[in-house]
Each structure stands twice: as C-alpha cells, then as structure tokens.
Motif scaffolding. Structure first.
Motif, PDB file in Angstrom:
ATOM      1  N   GLU A   1      -6.491   3.432   2.076  1.00  0.00           N
ATOM      2  CA  GLU A   1      -5.361   2.477   2.065  1.00  0.00           C
ATOM      3  C   GLU A   1      -5.341   1.240   1.205  1.00  0.00           C
TER       4      GLU A   1
ATOM      5  N   LEU B   1       1.655   8.536  -4.819  1.00  0.00           N
ATOM      6  CA  LEU B   1       1.623   7.867  -3.686  1.00  0.00           C
ATOM      7  C   LEU B   1       2.932   7.736  -2.403  1.00  0.00           C
TER       8      LEU B   1
ATOM      9  N   LEU C   1      -8.484   6.217  -7.221  1.00  0.00           N
ATOM     10  CA  LEU C   1      -6.786   6.179  -7.090  1.00  0.00           C
ATOM     11  C   LEU C   1      -6.960   7.809  -6.099  1.00  0.00           C
TER      12      LEU C   1
ATOM     13  N   ILE D   1      -6.158   1.503  -2.705  1.00  0.00           N
ATOM     14  CA  ILE D   1      -4.920   1.763  -3.247  1.00  0.00           C
ATOM     15  C   ILE D   1      -5.076   0.154  -3.631  1.00  0.00           C
TER      16      ILE D   1
ATOM     17  N   GLU E   1       4.934   1.920   1.977  1.00  0.00           N
ATOM     18  CA  GLU E   1       4.766   2.762   1.117  1.00  0.00           C
ATOM     19  C   GLU E   1       5.988   2.113  -0.643  1.00  0.00           C
TER      20      GLU E   1
END
Length: 351
Positions: A66, A100, A55, A69, A109
C-alpha cells in the motif's frame, strides 16, 4: 475570489480598455490561485513507465504494498496519473482502476480510485453516485453545481453523458422536485459567472429591492425571485446586491435565506452566496462539517481533498484553521487511520 482580484488589479491605467482590464485580472487571479493554491504539484522529471511498474509490483502476488501505491499516486498530478494508467495498460494489459479496486478496500480504496479519474469524470461520477439507488444526496449535487464555473459544468455534463449514457439535467429533474429542482437546473445553465468587473449599480439596487420584497417584506417567500437572481447574476454583481440588501433589510442575505427557506433549498441558496463571497471559506466549512463531531463524512472529505488539491487547497487550509481552531492536517490525523490517513495527509500537505 472577488476581493483577491480587486486587491491585485491596477485600475489606474485608464489607457486599458475594460475588457483588457478584466482579462488581465482574471488571468492574474487564476495564476495566483494555481501557483499558491496547489497542495499537489506533481513530480518533476516525470516518467510514467517506471511508475506503472512500481504499481504493478505493489499489487502482484500475495499481499499489497500500500505504501508504494500511496507514494506514487498521491505525489503525482492528475495528468501524470492519467499517463501512468495508459502506461500500465500498455505494459501489463490491465486496467489500473480495476486492479486497484481488486487489491484495496474501504475508504482507502475509495480515495485512491478517486485520484485516478480526470476532474470532470470524477465530478460526473460523484453526481451519478449521488442520484443512483434509493434516495438522493442533494448536498453533493449542490456542492458541485454551486462551486464550478460555466465551462466546468459544461465539461461535467459532457463527461456524464459519455460515461453513463444519460442527460445530467434530465436525471436531476427526475431525482429532485419543486424549487430545489428549479435552482439546480438553473445552476446547470452556468449563467452566473460571466467574467465582468462592471457592476450596474442601479440594477444591483433593483435586485436587492426585489429580494427584499420577495422575502422579508411579505408573509411567505417568492422563491422564484431568489432563484433567478442568485443563479443568473455574476459574482461581482451579486456582491453589490448583497451589500445593498444589507442596507435595506438590516440583516445579511444569509440570515434572510435562513429565515425564509428550509432544507435543501436553503442549503443550495446559501452555497451560492458562500461561493460568491469566498469559495475557499465555503470548502473550509464543508471540510470542517465533515470532520467535526462524532463520525466522519468520508465522502465529502475525499471529494474536497481530491477535487481541490490541484486547485486551491492551500488557500482553503488557512480558512479551515480559522474556523476549526486547528490545522486541517491535525483534524485528519485525529479522525482517520492507517493507509487512508497517510494518503489523505499527503494530499493535504503541510499546514
């Protein structure tokens, strides 16, 4: 829920006490629900440290990875995500949620950050967000309070106090009024889900007669009687009440509520009835309403997928397919896009 318990419990063993039968059935139901219901089970041979490093690398420097993640956070259990957050802070001295937030945007998000809250803190956050600012989103409050158990509501109230320094009941009272306030405060007491399979048939008939007399039998409606019975009786008892009510009124309790009440009070009463009859069907309906038609209710879509992915999402999906005529994953694919869609589909799992 009730029909699953009754189907799999053996009541022929008369040597067992009533309490032992209840305990066995409740244990079996929740074991069955957790075993079959989870669409996210977490990683085997889990190690938080390398996940935290992945991460960190995904977010450092220019640009954000992305997909990295998504691959980590949508494929770990909530407990594993909490360990990753601790390791991230220990290794890099940064708060993972804040990191984040600084790297992601929009609904993607919102979804990824939601995954990082523990379940009780997430429910508390959703309740807080529903009441802060101008206007109150009663539907969010109704959904959470009508579908959580007594023990869960207690923990949510505790988390709300810890996170926001405010009393949940007092905030609900300040943001709502009238009968809606009364039914929400009543739900907060968590009196209706006491685990018992015993039903006092005479009391159930009396409750059905009380509801009939409070609604269909008179001009106007005695809302207090509806609120008291719906909020204070166990699910097993209410199922018998609904059965007796149908006989008395010649119509379902849902139809009577729709004809006797309006607006958010109607929504709250119907949510209690639906969660009592079949909580999986209730959440399927919430998801269907969030996805159907023009536009998407992303708040509801995110909240239900996040909060039910480790509980019973796999049991919700068949109900959704029956209702919508297509799989949940198909409607998510049609209504969302990009990284947001990828993450949602990972949580949803295969239909």
């Amino acid at each position: 829920m009730l029909h699953l318990m009754l189907r799999f419990c053996n009541f022929s063993n008369t040597s067992s006490s009533a309490d032992e039968v209840v305990e066995s059935c409740v244990f079996f139901f929740f074991f069955q629900s957790e075993a079959e219901g989870r669409s996210v089970a977490g990683a085997l041979n889990f190690n938080a440290a390398p996940d935290a490093q992945i991460l960190y690398k995904a977010m450092k420097g220019l640009g954000t990875d992305e997909q990295a993640i998504i691959d980590v956070l949508t494929k770990r259990s909530n407990l594993q995500r909490q360990e990753i957050a601790k390791s991230f802070k220990a290794q890099f001295g940064k708060d993972l949620i804040e990191s984040l937030k600084s790297e992601l945007s929009g609904n993607f998000e919102r979804l990824i950050v939601a995954l990082m809250y523990s379940p009780f803190k997430y429910d508390a956050k959703e309740l807080y967000d529903a009441m802060k600012g101008v206007g109150t989103r009663e539907s969010v409050i109704i959904e959470i309070l009508a579908s959580r158990t007594k023990a869960q509501i207690k923990e949510i109230s505790k988390a709300y106090k810890e996170e926001y320094g405010s009393d949940l009941e007092q905030d609900i009272k300040s943001e709502t009024s009238g009968y809606l306030e009364q039914i929400l405060v009543c739900l907060l007491q968590g009196e209706r889900d006491n685990a018992t399979l015993y039903v006092d048939t005479a009391l159930a008939l009396q409750d059905a007669e009380t509801l009939y007399a409070a609604g269909e039998k008179i001009r106007g409606t005695d809302e207090i009687q509806f609120i008291t019975i719906l909020c204070k009786r166990s699910a097993t008892h209410l199922m018998k009440v609904f059965e007796e009510y149908q006989k008395l009124a010649g119509k379902s309790i849902e139809d009577s509520i729709k004809s006797e009440t309006r607006g958010s009070l109607e929504d709250a009463m119907l949510a209690i009835v639906k969660c009592t009859r079949n909580i999986h069907c209730y959440f399927a309906e919430r998801l269907y309403n969030a996805l159907k038609g023009a536009g998407t209710d992303d708040g509801t879509l995110i909240r239900v997928l996040v909060s039910r992915s480790e509980v019973d999402l796999n049991l919700i999906k068949p109900e959704f397919k029956r209702m919508a005529g297509k799989p949940l994953s198909a409607m998510i694919s049609e209504d969302t896009s990009g990284d947001y869609k990828t993450a949602l589909l990972n949580l949803c799992g295969s239909d």
